[in-house]
Structure formats: structure tokens, C-alpha cells
Design a protein around this motif. Structure first.
Motif, PDB file in Angstrom:
ATOM      1  N   HIS A  33       0.828  -1.214   0.000  1.00 22.89           N
ATOM      2  CA  HIS A  33       0.000   0.000   0.000  1.00 22.89           C
ATOM      3  C   HIS A  33       0.858   1.259   0.000  1.00 22.89           C
ATOM      4  O   HIS A  33       0.487   2.282   0.583  1.00 22.89           O
ATOM      5  N   HIS A  34       2.020   1.168  -0.641  1.00 23.23           N
ATOM      6  CA  HIS A  34       2.923   2.313  -0.863  1.00 23.23           C
ATOM      7  C   HIS A  34       3.534   2.865   0.420  1.00 23.23           C
ATOM      8  O   HIS A  34       3.861   4.041   0.490  1.00 23.23           O
ATOM      9  N   ILE A  50       4.332   8.140   3.195  1.00 25.63           N
ATOM     10  CA  ILE A  50       4.720   9.525   2.923  1.00 25.63           C
ATOM     11  C   ILE A  50       4.432   9.831   1.457  1.00 25.63           C
ATOM     12  O   ILE A  50       4.740   9.035   0.577  1.00 25.63           O
ATOM     13  N   GLY A  51       3.848  10.990   1.209  1.00 30.51           N
ATOM     14  CA  GLY A  51       3.581  11.427  -0.162  1.00 30.51           C
ATOM     15  C   GLY A  51       2.248  10.921  -0.674  1.00 30.51           C
ATOM     16  O   GLY A  51       1.679   9.962  -0.161  1.00 30.51           O
ATOM     17  N   GLY A  52       1.746  11.591  -1.711  1.00 36.23           N
ATOM     18  CA  GLY A  52       0.467  11.197  -2.296  1.00 36.23           C
ATOM     19  C   GLY A  52      -0.639  11.244  -1.251  1.00 36.23           C
ATOM     20  O   GLY A  52      -0.608  12.046  -0.321  1.00 36.23           O
ATOM     21  N   ASP A  53      -1.616  10.409  -1.391  1.00 33.54           N
ATOM     22  CA  ASP A  53      -2.682  10.325  -0.386  1.00 33.54           C
ATOM     23  C   ASP A  53      -2.251   9.304   0.662  1.00 33.54           C
ATOM     24  O   ASP A  53      -2.836   8.223   0.802  1.00 33.54           O
ATOM     25  N   HIS A  54      -1.190   9.662   1.401  1.00 39.15           N
ATOM     26  CA  HIS A  54      -0.569   8.736   2.351  1.00 39.15           C
ATOM     27  C   HIS A  54      -1.529   8.282   3.447  1.00 39.15           C
ATOM     28  O   HIS A  54      -1.447   7.154   3.908  1.00 39.15           O
ATOM     29  N   ARG A  55      -2.453   9.136   3.828  1.00 41.70           N
ATOM     30  CA  ARG A  55      -3.407   8.733   4.866  1.00 41.70           C
ATOM     31  C   ARG A  55      -4.336   7.629   4.350  1.00 41.70           C
ATOM     32  O   ARG A  55      -4.604   6.656   5.047  1.00 41.70           O
ATOM     33  N   LEU A  56      -4.812   7.771   3.119  1.00 43.23           N
ATOM     34  CA  LEU A  56      -5.648   6.725   2.525  1.00 43.23           C
ATOM     35  C   LEU A  56      -4.849   5.433   2.376  1.00 43.23           C
ATOM     36  O   LEU A  56      -5.359   4.346   2.680  1.00 43.23           O
ATOM     37  N   ASN A  57      -3.593   5.536   1.943  1.00 47.24           N
ATOM     38  CA  ASN A  57      -2.748   4.340   1.823  1.00 47.24           C
ATOM     39  C   ASN A  57      -2.617   3.635   3.167  1.00 47.24           C
ATOM     40  O   ASN A  57      -2.701   2.404   3.248  1.00 47.24           O
ATOM     41  N   ALA A  58      -2.424   4.402   4.225  1.00 51.26           N
ATOM     42  CA  ALA A  58      -2.302   3.814   5.567  1.00 51.26           C
ATOM     43  C   ALA A  58      -3.606   3.138   5.980  1.00 51.26           C
ATOM     44  O   ALA A  58      -3.589   2.019   6.504  1.00 51.26           O
ATOM     45  N   ALA A 136      -7.803  10.881  14.561  1.00 51.62           N
ATOM     46  CA  ALA A 136      -8.652  11.698  13.691  1.00 51.62           C
ATOM     47  C   ALA A 136      -7.844  12.407  12.611  1.00 51.62           C
ATOM     48  O   ALA A 136      -8.364  12.631  11.516  1.00 51.62           O
ATOM     49  N   ALA A 137      -6.594  12.745  12.868  1.00 52.09           N
ATOM     50  CA  ALA A 137      -5.782  13.401  11.843  1.00 52.09           C
ATOM     51  C   ALA A 137      -5.615  12.497  10.624  1.00 52.09           C
ATOM     52  O   ALA A 137      -5.619  12.966   9.486  1.00 52.09           O
ATOM     53  N   THR A 138      -5.499  11.214  10.860  1.00 53.31           N
ATOM     54  CA  THR A 138      -5.391  10.259   9.757  1.00 53.31           C
ATOM     55  C   THR A 138      -6.740  10.114   9.059  1.00 53.31           C
ATOM     56  O   THR A 138      -6.838  10.212   7.836  1.00 53.31           O
ATOM     57  N   TRP A 139      -7.787   9.884   9.823  1.00 52.35           N
ATOM     58  CA  TRP A 139      -9.121   9.659   9.263  1.00 52.35           C
ATOM     59  C   TRP A 139      -9.632  10.899   8.519  1.00 52.35           C
ATOM     60  O   TRP A 139     -10.068  10.815   7.370  1.00 52.35           O
ATOM     61  N   LYS A 143      -7.660  12.654   1.434  1.00 50.75           N
ATOM     62  CA  LYS A 143      -8.034  13.574   0.352  1.00 50.75           C
ATOM     63  C   LYS A 143      -9.304  13.157  -0.374  1.00 50.75           C
ATOM     64  O   LYS A 143     -10.009  13.994  -0.923  1.00 50.75           O
ATOM     65  N   THR A 144      -9.585  11.854  -0.400  1.00 50.48           N
ATOM     66  CA  THR A 144     -10.776  11.338  -1.077  1.00 50.48           C
ATOM     67  C   THR A 144     -11.594  10.543  -0.057  1.00 50.48           C
ATOM     68  O   THR A 144     -11.535   9.308  -0.027  1.00 50.48           O
ATOM     69  N   PRO A 145     -12.359  11.246   0.796  1.00 48.10           N
ATOM     70  CA  PRO A 145     -13.072  10.566   1.887  1.00 48.10           C
ATOM     71  C   PRO A 145     -13.986   9.427   1.437  1.00 48.10           C
ATOM     72  O   PRO A 145     -14.189   8.477   2.186  1.00 48.10           O
TER      73      PRO A 145
END
Length: 171
Positions: A33-34, A50-58, A136-139, A143-145
Motif C-alpha cells: 500500500h505504498h 509519505i507522499g500522495g494520499d498517504h493517509r488513505l494508503n495507511a 482523527a488526523a489520519t481519518w 483527500k478522497t473521503p
């Protein structure tokens, strides 16, 4: 979960074999997942997105861990390996990422408050006997909820002076 008693029961070779399989399981999901494995600390694994939509990847990596956790545990039983159950925690924010160390020893690392918070959230997931917790910072920062995995908001927690909202991904 329950690593200390296991480490006391097993010899170093058995423990190393069990941890190696655990590291492979978690590493494959993070890298798939990058993300990047930063370090292994006993039964702890620090991964960074890190980078891109890293939160979604996580979040997608955590969702896969939740989905594949039981299969991993069952396979260990089938192979007569110690059961290394686990919980996952995630936090987001600004970090320093890169090569750190001395002239004799250098390694990639990430430093900052989110790293400490991720370990605290993970420990809290273990204490609450849940598979995962996400700050919550991650959730909220995805960028694309509409692409986020299913989750429920759980009881918030206070870390020092900070009250942190938490989410648990459904699995």
C-alpha cells in the motif's frame, strides 16, 4: 499482544522464526500500500506512508491487516509456530524522515510527535482488545473521503493535554 510472556517461554531461534514470519506478513501489507517499513522493535513494527494520499494508503493497509489477521494467526497454528497476535495504531502529522545516525552507522528513520502518538494509539488498541485504532488526523485528512474503508468513531482519549478522537476500522 502478550509478547513478553512468549519471549520468556521461547528460545531465541523459535522466537526469531516467529518474528520473521510476522515481519514478512506486516511488511508485505505496508509495502503493498505504498508504505515503507522503518524499523522492527521486538514485536513492534514502524511503517511510514509519505507522499500522495498517504493517509488513505495507511487506512487501506490497516483494513487489509484487519482482513488478513485471522488467516495469518491460523496459518501459524497450522505450522506449529507461536501465535503472534497484533493490534495496529495509526497517527498522522509532520515528521522528519530520512537518513540519520553517525559516520559509522546510518539508517532511515522518522521522527516527530505522530510517531510517538502512533505507538500510544497502538498500545491503547491492545489495552482495549481491538484490532486497530486510528487518530482523527489520519481519518479526517484523507483527500478522497469516499474511498476510506468503513470505520466507527470510538471513545476519545487524552494523551497529556491533548484530547484525541479515535476511529476503529471495521473488519
Amino acid at each position: 499482544r502478550d509478547f513478553s510472556p512468549l519471549a520468556q517461554q521461547l528460545g531465541p531461534v523459535e522466537l526469531g522464526l516467529a518474528l520473521g514470519r510476522f515481519y514478512e506478513h506486516i511488511g508485505a501489507v505496508v509495502e503493498g500500500h505504498h508504505g515503507r517499513i522503518v524499523k522492527f522493535i521486538g514485536d513492534g513494527v514502524l511503517g511510514a506512508f509519505i507522499g500522495g494520499d498517504h493517509r488513505l494508503n495507511a487506512l487501506e493497509a490497516i483494513a487489509e491487516m484487519v482482513k488478513t489477521r485471522q488467516k495469518f494467526l491460523d496459518e501459524n497454528v497450522g505450522k506449529k509456530l507461536p501465535v503472534l497476535d497484533y493490534a495496529v495504531g495509526a497517527a498522522s502529522g509532520a515528521v522528519l524522515a530520512g537518513e540519520l545516525g553517525t559516520d559509522k552507522l546510518r539508517f532511515y528513520d522518522v521522527l516527530g510527535q505522530p510517531v510517538n502518538q502512533a505507538f500510544r494509539v497502538c498500545a491503547l488498541a491492545t489495552r482495549r482488545a481491538v484490532s486497530n485504532l486510528v487518530d482523527a488526523a489520519t481519518w479526517d485528512g484523507v483527500k478522497t473521503p469516499g474511498r476510506r474503508p468503513e470505520a466507527i468513531e470510538t471513545d476519545a482519549v487524552e494523551f497529556g493535554a491533548d484530547k484525541v478522537r479515535l476511529f476503529k476500522l471495521e473488519g
